[in-house]
Design an enzyme around this catalytic site. Structure first.
Site, PDB file in Angstrom:
ATOM      1  N   ASP A 113      -0.109  -3.902   5.674  1.00 36.10           N
ATOM      2  CA  ASP A 113      -1.059  -3.828   6.803  1.00 36.10           C
ATOM      3  C   ASP A 113      -2.307  -4.167   6.467  1.00 36.10           C
ATOM      4  OD1 ASP A 113       1.373  -3.014   7.833  1.00 36.10           O
ATOM      5  OD2 ASP A 113       1.013  -0.700   7.672  1.00 36.10           O
ATOM      6  N   HIS A 127       6.984  -6.302  11.276  1.00 35.06           N
ATOM      7  CA  HIS A 127       6.010  -5.165  11.296  1.00 35.06           C
ATOM      8  C   HIS A 127       5.506  -5.251  12.824  1.00 35.06           C
ATOM      9  CE1 HIS A 127       3.483  -1.507  10.524  1.00 35.06           C
ATOM     10  NE2 HIS A 127       4.117  -1.444   9.573  1.00 35.06           N
ATOM     11  N   ASP A 142       6.116   4.004   4.832  1.00 41.48           N
ATOM     12  CA  ASP A 142       6.951   3.091   5.483  1.00 41.48           C
ATOM     13  C   ASP A 142       6.907   1.731   4.595  1.00 41.48           C
ATOM     14  OD1 ASP A 142       4.358   3.038   6.319  1.00 41.48           O
ATOM     15  OD2 ASP A 142       5.035   1.726   8.154  1.00 41.48           O
ATOM     16  N   HIS A 143       6.031   1.651   3.567  1.00 39.42           N
ATOM     17  CA  HIS A 143       6.039   0.453   2.759  1.00 39.42           C
ATOM     18  C   HIS A 143       6.287   0.753   1.420  1.00 39.42           C
ATOM     19  CE1 HIS A 143       3.923  -1.995   5.618  1.00 39.42           C
ATOM     20  NE2 HIS A 143       3.485  -0.898   6.083  1.00 39.42           N
ATOM     21  N   HIS A 156       1.395   3.717   2.069  1.00 45.93           N
ATOM     22  CA  HIS A 156       2.211   4.539   3.206  1.00 45.93           C
ATOM     23  C   HIS A 156       3.732   4.481   2.926  1.00 45.93           C
ATOM     24  CE1 HIS A 156      -1.431   4.122   6.135  1.00 45.93           C
ATOM     25  NE2 HIS A 156      -1.307   5.278   5.738  1.00 45.93           N
ATOM     26  N   HIS A 181       0.682  -1.286   0.060  1.00 46.41           N
ATOM     27  CA  HIS A 181       0.051  -0.060   0.158  1.00 46.41           C
ATOM     28  C   HIS A 181       0.924   1.227   0.047  1.00 46.41           C
ATOM     29  CE1 HIS A 181       0.682  -0.774   4.410  1.00 46.41           C
ATOM     30  NE2 HIS A 181       0.512   0.480   4.429  1.00 46.41           N
ATOM     31  N   HIS A 209      -7.369  -1.248   5.768  1.00 44.53           N
ATOM     32  CA  HIS A 209      -6.255  -0.419   6.227  1.00 44.53           C
ATOM     33  C   HIS A 209      -6.232   0.989   5.590  1.00 44.53           C
ATOM     34  CE1 HIS A 209      -2.501   0.702   8.006  1.00 44.53           C
ATOM     35  NE2 HIS A 209      -1.842   0.706   6.945  1.00 44.53           N
ATOM     36  N   GLU A 260       1.558  -8.843   9.224  1.00 47.36           N
ATOM     37  CA  GLU A 260       2.152  -7.832  10.287  1.00 47.36           C
ATOM     38  C   GLU A 260       1.637  -7.964  11.596  1.00 47.36           C
ATOM     39  OE1 GLU A 260       0.055  -4.477  11.446  1.00 47.36           O
ATOM     40  OE2 GLU A 260      -1.699  -4.659  10.271  1.00 47.36           O
TER      41      GLU A 260
END
Lengths: 600, 952
Positions: free
Chosen positions: A178, A414, A72-73, A70, A68, A157, A203
């Site tokens: 996530d 995660h 951090d991904h 975000h 996705h 999410h 996660e």
């Protein structure tokens, strides 16, 4: 033994910088390519040199999958593909592909323009990187190459978040990214079928939490906002541009609609507006209510929520304002906060977690006097509220997903090591599957026991199933046939066909056995006795007495001769082919017991 | 070419006398399977008479054996099933043939279809046990088939026809006395999910037919809960539920421990587990079934609401618990602090059970589900469980209150209704009340009204709660003034339920002051009325309260008692006469005398029929007056009184009409009286329709009398016409029609005729042979004499009789502002009305709009516009579109409600067996068939409108 190897480059016993390498049946896949929010040095990106010291990554990786948008991904993606160098395919869902570049550009701007860093990826690099992206639909099976296939499942999410199944032959891995197992106001819950993967990489952000029903939170939130607005106060909700912001917007919008409220709601412009545009487009990715009602009205076309202008903050009367960023550390939200902080009628609602050191964290921990830049002291009289709206699965949700997918092994990423430990123990205890939690750079090897598909000719199958009872799922069934392993394929065929295909002549294999019987009578009388005996015992078989003095039981031949030395002993010659082994050996043992006493 | 063939085929069928022969010819002609299939398809479209079914079946079977193509055989097999369904045909003669066809069939699809046919045959012959045994045997034989379709059908067959009673199996002595349950149970593990589903369904079918399932199936069914396929799981959940109802108290072991629990608890846990299944179909199923598991122990039940929260491995309290604590600590609505929800004690990691905890939080999950179908099912289940367990009701309150905020209106509405249903068991805490009241601002009228209903029957614990409720209701009133009625009603109940809580609030509510006179509030203010309604209703059971009233309150009381008597109860006020308590509807002992009075006055009328006409008339007039007054005073008897009054009125009119002198004089001279008589006839007709269709609870005994009265009116009409018109030609038709009606009357009410000795119709029927042959003028003469001589019939009263009433709440007709719109365009007028005692309002209630130019418009409201808030009550909320050409002045239009009737639908014709289509045409007189009309049954409301000329 075939094995699956998993190495987290990030997110191993940690939150942030998700990046997991998986090698499965000779294929190497990288799952997510995120950045770490906590670092500003090299540690913010995964260490790609682990994959290869020199040379392009393309040679070592078959594909990259982004779950996705975000950061951090996906934050390290342009760095990885353009600066380190990767030309292979990158897979993500359509909404992710649409929104991801906006966030990357924003991230780049903050890092380069505000912090003045050099040696960072450029706008052009983001564009080039996005050109390598292949967008996938939900439940669409994408063939990366002949053997490797991937498939996306809905993950909740955020808009466009997906879980991916990676499959090579019979071995498969599911990576959840996530996910959220409880639906919210704009997204549905994650769902996966019983795909029984060899490994589930999940996660575990909330590994040790079981959350309360979100309804209380929502109701509380609405009540607070409503009361303040009725009092004539102003409500400030600092949010990040994407994700929770949309959920809260929908929540307030529907509430305003239902309650017929008139106070204006504003949304700070810029990034959010662009994002809202995408939310409108990807209606199919939202929850049941929005999907069903969009024919009448697209829920993201807000009726009560308007764009915010700097000047509005000084308007009299009640209003609700969503402003970025979410932790009140800079930008518009902080400006508005300063203006409104002095009035006790007003309220600020923090909808998420705040990092230590930010204004948000300070006011949440009860500080009433803030020191701003230039030694100014700001007295906070407005009410401060905290509402947690989080979109990760809690421990129960994680267990529920595991129950749905029924994996053979689970691997946690995660999350914090301590919390993972608890969940790991629970998973092992309740599902009786192995659970792993590797740290960054640590490789976990999982041995699989893949089933090997064998083609069987229909004729053989029908012939074999016709014998005996109906097939029973629970019991394995014995079959006779010839296994041909040729050109990387396995086939089960009937022996005749195998011979024909291989161009071999058939060899008959016969077993012959002599059985001595004490019988003083004549040979043909002995034969007759044997015949009568067999006929009496083997009712279901065809026993024949041939004119030449031999007996056949099905295809087994029995002949009797007198012993050359002892006339009282008759020698029975029993001969059968290899195929009749079972019956033949039974017959010999039967004859060895001797004949019953003569009845004649 | 194909069409050509079709054409010729049709021709053949027309000429041939027998269907089977035609079919035979067709099938023989068919050259290819496709052709044959075409013929069969065409054949299937036409119905076959009972007599020829067997012949057709034989022909079909004959072709079946000849046919090589599987698709044609399949069609034939399906036709066989279709034919054996024919009403009146007994399929036992073709059963053997049908079974024989199974022997040599190779195609699985045809086999399955044949089994289906056998199922049809079997279900028609359920009384015959040997047939059933035989079919079950056949099915058992084919259970080993390799095709899922065949096995499916076999299981279905066994499920539908398998022996249910143990005894029968022994009698029939065949080997199919095998245990059907065992046979079906063996297929729970079939390799095909469809067969597994069919097996479970067959089991359920057996259960429905009354076979007691064995408990041993339970463990098998439990395994099926983990099946890969949702249909199987869904059916398995049902099976488990059935078993849990059959053997609730059996003890089953818990796997992996030595403990044992009751089966119903175990099943409950398992079904709860399915509430978080992957498929929403299963989730809905599970959530629904949970509601009906009332034997489950409370310990398990209460777990469903507890998710056992934790945060970071420490036990955490839910928001609900915190709210409760906050409330009990005396603090009300504090701001939330950071870390307020901080987790408390550590929990033992070993003791936490994340998934196997069964019932844990099942409802929490269900209520949070993504699909609103699941949420609704969960709310319904909560409702049912809470109704049977007060302690559970108390616990689930918080969750229901939370559902008031759901995003789907249907769910919100459902949860409000649920709450109302369980409100006897609960008392709302203040903080809960607060949340409930917040919903009063909802813009949906349904939600608000449901909430008012809820508040009507809620228990509130404190006086602050009452105050809060009142304040919120008043806020609601200012925001949505149209809710007035509903809010007043709500406050009425709120007041009468909590007199002691209202008492301390009275001075504040009435804003009285110990020393100062406060200004008199405006009597027309709906909010003030609302407050008064609350107070007066509380004062009814709280005698000390009136002491707190100020002077104007008493005056207002008198006014409101008169104008809103349904909301304001009679009060015992100090120093005042009890105004209306003797006839108070709430005091029970008074009911009997008034009923007696009703009966006495009727008796009087019925006994005194031989008095001189003048006396009769006077008595009737008085009685009618008495009855009407009684109806006004006694709402319970209103229907009865009105009904009889109308009947007497009819009688009076008839007597009056017959008293006219015109009968003795040559017709033309008495035109005036004449008009009176014919008007009377007309009015009687109208009144009889009202009597027949406007009252609910009218029985056939009354219908006869009503019809009889109508017949008399028609006779009167005939006589009057005969008197006034010259020439006999028009009379011929009328006479004939009248005689037909008499005939129809006789046929419809043949059973009632013995009770009608000496009546008009009785005498008429005696004279019937003479009437039929005589001339119109003679007929008229005979009618006249019989009409005069006939006695008048005693009207028996039914137990319950209610008059249909309608009350238009909106438009109120008070507005002075004309509704302006451009002529030629339409304007929507909101109409809101309550209907009482209307049967089938969707079909009968219409809205009529009368324009000043006499133009009338009838609007049929949509079925969805009717809501049903309670038994016998309906609510019509609809929009009426108005349009007209331009006017110079604003003018009033009239809106009213009509009750449409159709004598076809009348109770009389519904009572006699419906004649078959062919008969009805000749036998029933045309007039009986189509009298349609409307009865206005609400007061008309005037609406001021002004169509403006369009601007150019």
């Amino acid at each position: 033994m075939p094995e699956i190897k998993v190495t987290p480059l990030g997110a191993g016993q940690d939150v942030g910088r998700s990046c997991i390498l998986v090698s499965i049946a000779g294929k190497n896949v990288m799952l997510d390519c995120g950045m770490h929010m906590g670092y500003n040095d090299d540690r913010r990106f995964p260490d790609f040199s682990y994959i290869t010291q020199n040379g392009r990554l393309t040679d070592f990786l078959d594909c990259v999958i982004i779950s996705h948008f975000h950061l951090d991904h996906c934050g390290a993606l342009p760095y990885f593909s353009e600066m380190v160098g990767y030309d292979g395919p990158i897979y993500m869902t359509h909404p992710t592909k649409a929104i991801c570049p906006i966030l990357l550009e924003d991230y780049r701007k903050i890092t380069v323009d505000k912090k003045g860093e050099t040696n960072f990826f450029t706008s052009q690099m983001i564009k080039d990187c996005m050109k390598k992206v292949v967008a996938v639909h939900l439940h669409q099976t994408v063939q990366v190459d002949e053997e490797l296939e991937i498939k996306a499942y809905y993950a909740g999410h955020v808009l466009g978040a997906a879980m991916f199944q990676i499959k090579v032959g019979c071995e498969s891995v599911v990576y959840t990214g996530d996910y959220n197992m409880t639906p919210d106001r704009h997204l549905g819950a994650a769902w996966i079928d019983k795909c029984r993967p060899d490994l589930l990489i999940s996660e575990s952000t909330y590994a040790t939490t079981i959350r309360d029903s979100k309804r209380c939170r929502e109701r509380d939130f609405l009540k607070k906002v409503h009361e303040t607005v009725e009092r004539g106060g102003k409500v400030l909700i600092p949010v990040f541009a994407l994700g929770r912001a949309q959920e809260l917007c929908i929540l307030l919008e529907t509430f305003w609609e239902r309650m017929n409220l008139k106070a204006p709601i504003y949304f700070s412009t810029g990034l959010t507006e662009k994002a809202n545009h995408y939310y409108k487009l990807f209606i199919t990715w939202t929850n049941q209510k929005i999907r069903k009602t969009f024919v009448q009205r697209n829920m993201f076309e807000f009726k009560h929520i308007k764009a915010f202008d700097r000047a509005f903050a000084d308007n009299p009367g009640p209003m609700v304002v969503f402003a970025t960023p979410g932790m009140l550390h800079a930008g518009q939200s902080l400006q508005i906060f300063r203006k409104w902080a002095g009035n006790e009628k007003n309220m600020v609602i923090m909808p998420g977690y705040c990092v230590q050191g930010t204004v948000g964290h300070k006011i949440l921990s009860g500080q009433r006097k803030l020191e701003m830049e230039g030694r100014q002291i700001l007295e906070v009289k407005m009410q401060v509220e905290y509402m947690s709206f989080s979109a990760h699965a809690d421990a129960k949700g994680i267990m529920q997903l595991i129950r749905q997918a029924e994996p053979r092994n689970v691997l946690l990423v995660h999350g914090e090591a301590k919390k993972m430990e608890f969940l790991k123990q629970k998973i092992e205890q309740e599902f009786h599957v192995n659970c792993y939690m590797p740290a960054n750079g640590e490789t976990t090897t999982i041995f699989t026991n893949p089933s090997i598909p064998v083609d069987i000719s229909l004729g053989l199958l029908k012939r074999e199933t016709a014998i005996g009872l109906l097939p029973d799922v629970k019991k394995p069934k014995l079959m006779h046939g010839t296994l041909i392993m040729k050109d990387n394929s396995f086939r089960l065929v009937s022996p005749e066909q195998a011979l024909k295909e291989l161009g071999l002549a058939e060899h008959q294999l016969r077993f012959t056995c002599r059985v001595h019987i004490q019988d003083p009578r004549k040979e043909h009388e002995t034969v007759l006795r044997v015949y009568n005996h067999l006929k009496g015992v083997l009712k279901d078989y065809s026993v024949q007495h041939l004119p030449d003095g031999s007996i056949t039981v099905e295809s087994i031949l029995i002949q009797a001769t007198a012993h050359s030395e002892d006339q009282g002993t008759k020698v029975l010659l029993v001969s059968w082919t290899y195929q009749d082994e079972e019956l033949g050996s039974y017959l010999t043992s039967l004859l060895k017991k001797g004949l019953p006493p003569s009845t004649s | 070419q194909q069409q050509h063939e079709d054409l010729s085929a049709k021709k053949l069928r027309l000429t041939k006398p027998s269907k089977s022969a035609a079919l035979h010819v067709d099938l023989c002609k068919a050259t290819s399977p496709a052709d044959a299939l075409q013929y069969l398809l065409q054949f299937a479209r036409k119905p076959v008479e009972v007599e020829s079914v067997e012949g057709v079946v034989r022909i079909l079977l004959e072709h079946y054996y000849k046919e090589n193509d599987a698709s044609v055989r399949l069609k034939i097999a399906s036709l066989l099933g279709l034919l054996s369904k024919t009403a009146g045909f007994s399929p036992d003669c073709i059963m053997d043939d049908a079974i024989n066809t199974l022997q040599n069939e190779k195609s699985h699809q045809v086999l399955a279809q044949l089994l289906d046919t056998l199922l049809v045959i079997g279900t028609k012959l359920t009384e015959n046990p040997s047939v059933r045994m035989r079919l079950v045997e056949v099915a058992c034989k084919h259970l080993t088939d390799s095709s899922h379709g065949v096995r499916n059908k076999c299981l279905q067959l066994i499920g539908c026809l398998g022996p249910v009673e143990k005894g029968v199996a022994k009698e029939v002595e065949s080997q199919a006395a095998k245990d059907v349950q065992k046979i079906i149970g063996d297929h729970f593990n079939d390799q095909d999910p469809r067969v597994r589903t069919a097996a479970i369904k067959a089991m359920l079918q057996l259960h429905e037919r009354g076979l007691k399932l064995q408990q041993a199936i339970y463990s098998q069914a439990c395994k099926l809960l983990a099946d890969d396929y949702e249909q199987v799981r869904s059916a398995a959940v049902q099976l488990i539920w059935v078993l849990s109802q059959l053997y609730p108290e059996s003890i089953v072991p818990i796997p992996s421990s030595n403990e044992e629990i009751r089966l119903v608890d175990d099943a409950f846990g398992k079904i709860c587990h399915m509430v978080s299944d992957g498929s929403w179909v299963v989730r809905v199923q599970a959530a629904k079934l949970l509601g009906s598991m009332q034997q489950v122990s409370s310990h398990f039940l209460e777990q469903t609401l507890d998710k056992k929260l934790m945060s970071d491995l420490r036990r955490k309290r839910t928001a609900h618990e915190r709210a409760k604590e906050l409330y009990s600590s005396g603090e009300f609505s504090s701001g939330r602090k950071w870390g307020d929800d901080a987790p408390k004690e550590e929990i033992d990691t070993g003791a936490v059970n994340l998934i196997e905890s069964g019932a844990c939080g099942a409802f929490v999950h269900g209520l949070e589900d993504e699909m609103y179908e699941v949420r609704i099912a969960a709310v319904e289940a909560l409702c049912m469980l809470a109704q049977s367990s007060p302690s559970f009701a108390e616990k689930c309150l918080d969750f229901l209150v939370d559902m008031f905020n759901d995003e789907i209106e249907e769910v919100r509405l459902q949860s409000i209704h649920t709450m109302r249903k369980i409100s006897n068991n609960i008392t709302l805490r203040e903080d809960q009340l607060d949340t409930v009241l917040a919903v009063l601002e909802d813009s949906s009228r349904d939600i608000r009204e449901a909430l008012h209903e809820l508040l009507c029957c809620t228990n509130v614990s404190t006086k602050e709660g009452i105050h809060l409720a009142l304040v919120e209701l008043l806020k609601n009133l200012t925001k949505y003034p149209t809710d007035r009625e509903s809010i007043w009603k709500c406050l009425k109940f709120l007041g009468s339920r909590h007199p002691t809580l209202v008492l301390p609030l009275v001075p504040e509510l009435l804003s009285t002051h110990p020393f100062f006179d406060t200004p008199e509030p405006d009597m027309d203010d709906p909010a003030y009325i609302a407050v008064l309604v609350l107070i007066f209703n509380a004062a009814k059971s709280c005698p000390t309260m009136p002491a707190l009233f100020s002077d104007h309150t008493f005056r207002h009381y008198a006014y409101l008692r008169d104008s809103l008597s349904h909301l304001v109860p009679p009060l015992r006020l100090p120093g005042r006469k009890l105004l209306s308590s003797p006839v108070s509807p709430s005091i029970t002992p008074h009911e009997d005398p008034s009923q007696q009075f009703l009966h006495q006055s009727l008796e009087r009328v019925y006994n005194l029929q031989h008095l001189d006409p003048q006396g009769v008339q006077e008595l009737l007039e008085f009685t009618i007056r008495d009855l009407q007054r009684l109806g006004e005073l006694q709402s319970e008897l209103a229907g009865m009184a009105d009904f009889t009054a109308t009947y007497l009125q009819c009688q009076l009119l008839l007597i009056k009409a017959l008293q006219e002198k015109l009968w003795n004089v040559a017709a033309p001279l008495y035109l005036k009286q004449n008009a009176l008589a014919s008007a009377a006839a007309k009015q009687i007709l109208e009144e009889t329709y009202k009597m027949e269709f406007m009252y609910s609870g009218v029985e056939s005994r009354q219908v006869v009398i009503i019809h009889h009265m109508r017949l008399q009116a028609k006779a009167l009409q005939l006589i009057v016409t005969a008197r006034t018109t010259r020439g006999v030609e028009p009379l011929f038709g009328m006479c004939e029609k009248f005689l037909q009606e008499v005939d129809a009357f006789q046929r419809c009410f043949i059973s009632e005729l013995p009770h009608m000795q000496g009546s008009f119709v009785d005498k008429l029927l005696d004279l019937m042979p003479r009437l039929v042959t005589s001339k119109p003028s003679e007929v008229v003469k005979i009618l006249q004499t019989t009409l005069r001589q006939s006695t008048f019939l005693h009207l028996p009263l039914p137990e319950q009789l209610h008059r249909a009433t309608a009350n238009i709440i909106e438009p109120t007709g008070e507005s002075d502002n004309p509704l302006r719109f451009t002529s030629g365009l339409v304007v929507a007028l909101d109409v809101d009305a309550t209907l009482e005692h209307v049967q089938d309002p969707q079909g009968t209630v219409k809205v009529q709009v009368l324009y000043p130019d006499g133009q009338a418009q009838i609007i049929h409201p949509k079925p969805a516009d009717f809501r049903n808030p309670g038994p016998g009550r309906h609510r019509l909320i609809t929009q009426v579109y108005l349009s007209h050409t331009a006017w110079t002045e604003p003018c009033q239009i009239e809106v009213r409600l009509l009750l449409a009737y159709n004598s076809n639908r009348s109770k009389a014709s519904a009572k006699i067996p419906k004649p078959t289509w062919s008969e009805s045409l000749e036998a029933l007189p045309q007039s009986e068939n189509g009298i349609e009309g409307t009865i206005p049954f609400s007061k008309p409301v005037k609406v001021y409108i002004m169509p403006k000329p369009a601007r150019r």
